[in-house]
Design a protein around this motif. Structure first.
Motif, short mmCIF file in Angstrom:
data_model
loop_
_atom_site.label_atom_id
_atom_site.label_comp_id
_atom_site.label_asym_id
_atom_site.label_seq_id
_atom_site.Cartn_x
_atom_site.Cartn_y
_atom_site.Cartn_z
N THR A 10 27.53 71.56 41.87
CA THR A 10 26.60 71.25 40.79
C THR A 10 25.33 72.06 41.04
OG1 THR A 10 25.66 69.38 39.56
CG2 THR A 10 25.54 69.25 41.96
N ASP A 11 24.62 72.42 39.97
CA ASP A 11 23.45 73.30 40.12
C ASP A 11 22.26 72.62 40.78
OD1 ASP A 11 24.92 75.10 38.67
OD2 ASP A 11 23.87 74.72 36.78
N ILE A 12 21.99 71.41 40.31
CA ILE A 12 20.73 70.75 40.69
C ILE A 12 21.01 69.41 41.35
CG2 ILE A 12 18.52 69.85 39.85
CD1 ILE A 12 18.74 71.87 37.53
N TYR A 13 20.52 69.32 42.58
CA TYR A 13 20.74 68.16 43.46
C TYR A 13 19.38 67.48 43.56
CZ TYR A 13 21.88 66.52 48.40
OH TYR A 13 22.09 65.84 49.57
N CYS A 14 19.30 66.23 43.14
CA CYS A 14 18.01 65.53 43.11
C CYS A 14 17.85 64.55 44.25
CB CYS A 14 17.86 64.76 41.80
SG CYS A 14 17.53 65.78 40.38
N LEU A 40 24.34 64.67 41.19
CA LEU A 40 24.26 64.54 42.65
C LEU A 40 22.88 64.03 43.03
CD1 LEU A 40 25.37 64.90 45.50
CD2 LEU A 40 24.90 67.34 45.33
N ILE A 41 22.88 62.85 43.65
CA ILE A 41 21.62 62.18 44.01
C ILE A 41 21.62 61.93 45.51
CG2 ILE A 41 20.31 60.01 43.80
CD1 ILE A 41 20.36 61.35 41.10
N GLN A 42 20.47 62.21 46.15
CA GLN A 42 20.30 61.80 47.55
C GLN A 42 19.17 60.78 47.64
OE1 GLN A 42 18.21 63.37 51.52
NE2 GLN A 42 19.87 64.76 50.91
N ALA A 52 15.20 46.69 52.53
CA ALA A 52 14.77 47.20 51.23
C ALA A 52 15.54 48.46 50.86
CB ALA A 52 13.26 47.50 51.27
N LYS A 53 15.79 49.30 51.85
CA LYS A 53 16.56 50.54 51.59
C LYS A 53 17.98 50.18 51.16
CE LYS A 53 15.39 52.67 55.54
NZ LYS A 53 15.29 53.78 56.52
N LEU A 54 18.56 49.19 51.84
CA LEU A 54 19.92 48.77 51.49
C LEU A 54 19.98 48.27 50.04
CD1 LEU A 54 22.87 48.14 52.21
CD2 LEU A 54 22.08 45.92 53.10
N GLU A 55 19.02 47.45 49.65
CA GLU A 55 19.00 46.93 48.27
C GLU A 55 18.94 48.08 47.26
OE1 GLU A 55 19.40 43.83 47.07
OE2 GLU A 55 19.85 43.44 49.19
N GLU A 56 18.07 49.05 47.51
CA GLU A 56 17.94 50.17 46.57
C GLU A 56 19.22 51.01 46.54
OE1 GLU A 56 13.21 51.04 46.26
OE2 GLU A 56 14.31 52.26 47.70
N CYS A 57 19.81 51.19 47.71
CA CYS A 57 21.03 52.00 47.76
C CYS A 57 22.19 51.30 47.06
CB CYS A 57 21.40 52.35 49.20
SG CYS A 57 20.35 53.65 49.86
N LEU A 58 22.24 49.99 47.14
CA LEU A 58 23.29 49.26 46.42
C LEU A 58 23.12 49.47 44.91
CD1 LEU A 58 23.45 45.95 48.49
CD2 LEU A 58 25.34 47.59 48.17
N ALA A 59 21.88 49.40 44.44
CA ALA A 59 21.63 49.60 43.00
C ALA A 59 21.97 51.04 42.60
CB ALA A 59 20.16 49.29 42.69
N ILE A 60 21.56 51.99 43.42
CA ILE A 60 21.81 53.40 43.08
C ILE A 60 23.30 53.73 43.18
CG2 ILE A 60 21.34 55.79 43.78
CD1 ILE A 60 18.49 54.77 44.61
N ARG A 61 23.98 53.10 44.13
CA ARG A 61 25.44 53.30 44.23
C ARG A 61 26.13 52.87 42.93
NH1 ARG A 61 29.44 56.32 46.04
NH2 ARG A 61 28.71 56.87 43.96
N LYS A 62 25.70 51.72 42.40
CA LYS A 62 26.30 51.21 41.17
C LYS A 62 26.01 52.18 40.01
CE LYS A 62 26.72 46.82 38.68
NZ LYS A 62 25.98 46.97 37.40
N MET A 63 24.76 52.62 39.92
CA MET A 63 24.37 53.52 38.82
C MET A 63 25.08 54.87 38.90
SD MET A 63 20.38 52.59 39.27
CE MET A 63 19.68 54.01 38.48
N THR A 64 25.16 55.43 40.11
CA THR A 64 25.81 56.74 40.24
C THR A 64 27.29 56.62 39.95
OG1 THR A 64 25.90 56.35 42.65
CG2 THR A 64 24.17 57.81 41.84
#
Ligand code: TZP
Ligand code: MG
Length: 215
Positions: A10-14, A40-42, A52-64
């Motif tokens: 992918t061209d752009i990795y955010c 592609l999201i990091q 707090a990081k785990l909570e955000e990563c769970l949300a982002i995992r679902k969205m991605t």
């Protein structure tokens, strides 16, 4: 399907960077990125506690997952495993890649930051799935500011190695075209995107600059 081999196709990795996000949360910013078509999201977050990081990563995992986008977690191998990320990104000071592999299993991609040809060759040997190449330009986004590696190292990787790679560090709308012309096929950005009020507009402009450079 997203695999270890194609994760950088992918061209752009955010990357996230909440400090620079103009008051918006990591999750809000990722929503904008996905709506703009980023695949592609990091998650990169150096200041929050693990919970707090785990909570955000769970949300982002679902969205991605819903968007069909790949998700990579920076630094935290445990969180990457817990949220079933597609990849984990580590640096030269983190655990060696073979040990990271033992922890994450065979499905998860491992990315490793590199700054010299020696580090790149070692990354290939150690079983990394992709390497980060940078900082291409001077950046103050990374706490331990490293001198730019410049185009020489980027051109070395592009011309000599088979491993997928991503160019990072100080990449902006005005210089992204040149980064592609020097051999990059994927670029990672933090402040140029998260620090922009109109994230969708910025991504569209970056994409236009990339397309122009590819012609
Ligand atoms: N690794 C090398 S440079 C960098 C990282 C994480 C920071 C990139 O941030 P920016 O704002 O795109 O220069
Ligand atoms: Mg790191």
């Amino acid at each position: 399907a997203i695999t270890r081999r194609n994760i950088l196709d992918t061209d752009i990795y955010c990357l996230t960077g909440e400090k620079f996000s103009l008051g918006r949360s990591n999750v809000e910013v990722v929503r904008e990125m996905l709506d703009a078509g980023i695949r592609l999201i990091q998650y990169r977050e150096k200041e929050k506690k693990a919970g707090a990081k785990l909570e955000e990563c769970l949300a982002i995992r679902k969205m991605t997952r819903e968007a069909g986008a790949a998700f990579i977690v920076n630094d935290d191998i445990d969180i990457a495993i817990l949220v079933d990320a597609d990849g984990v990104h580590v640096g030269q000071e983190d655990l060696p890649v073979p040990e990271v592999r033992r922890l994450v299993g065979e499905k998860m991609a491992i990315g490793l930051s590199t700054h010299t040809p020696e580090e790149a060759l070692k990354a290939v040997e150690s079983g990394a799935d992709y390497i980060g190449v940078g900082p291409i330009f001077r950046t103050f986004t990374k706490e331990d500011v490293v001198d730019p590696v410049g185009f020489e190292y980027l051109e070395y990787v592009a011309g000599n190695l088979d491993i997928p790679f991503v160019a990072i560090g100080g990449i902006k709308e005005h210089n992204v075209g040149e980064v592609f012309r020097r051999g990059a096929r994927c670029v990672a950005l933090i402040t140029e995107i998260v620090g922009e009020t109109d994230i969708k507009g910025k991504i569209a402009a970056l994409r236009q600059a990339v397309e122009a450079a590819k012609e």
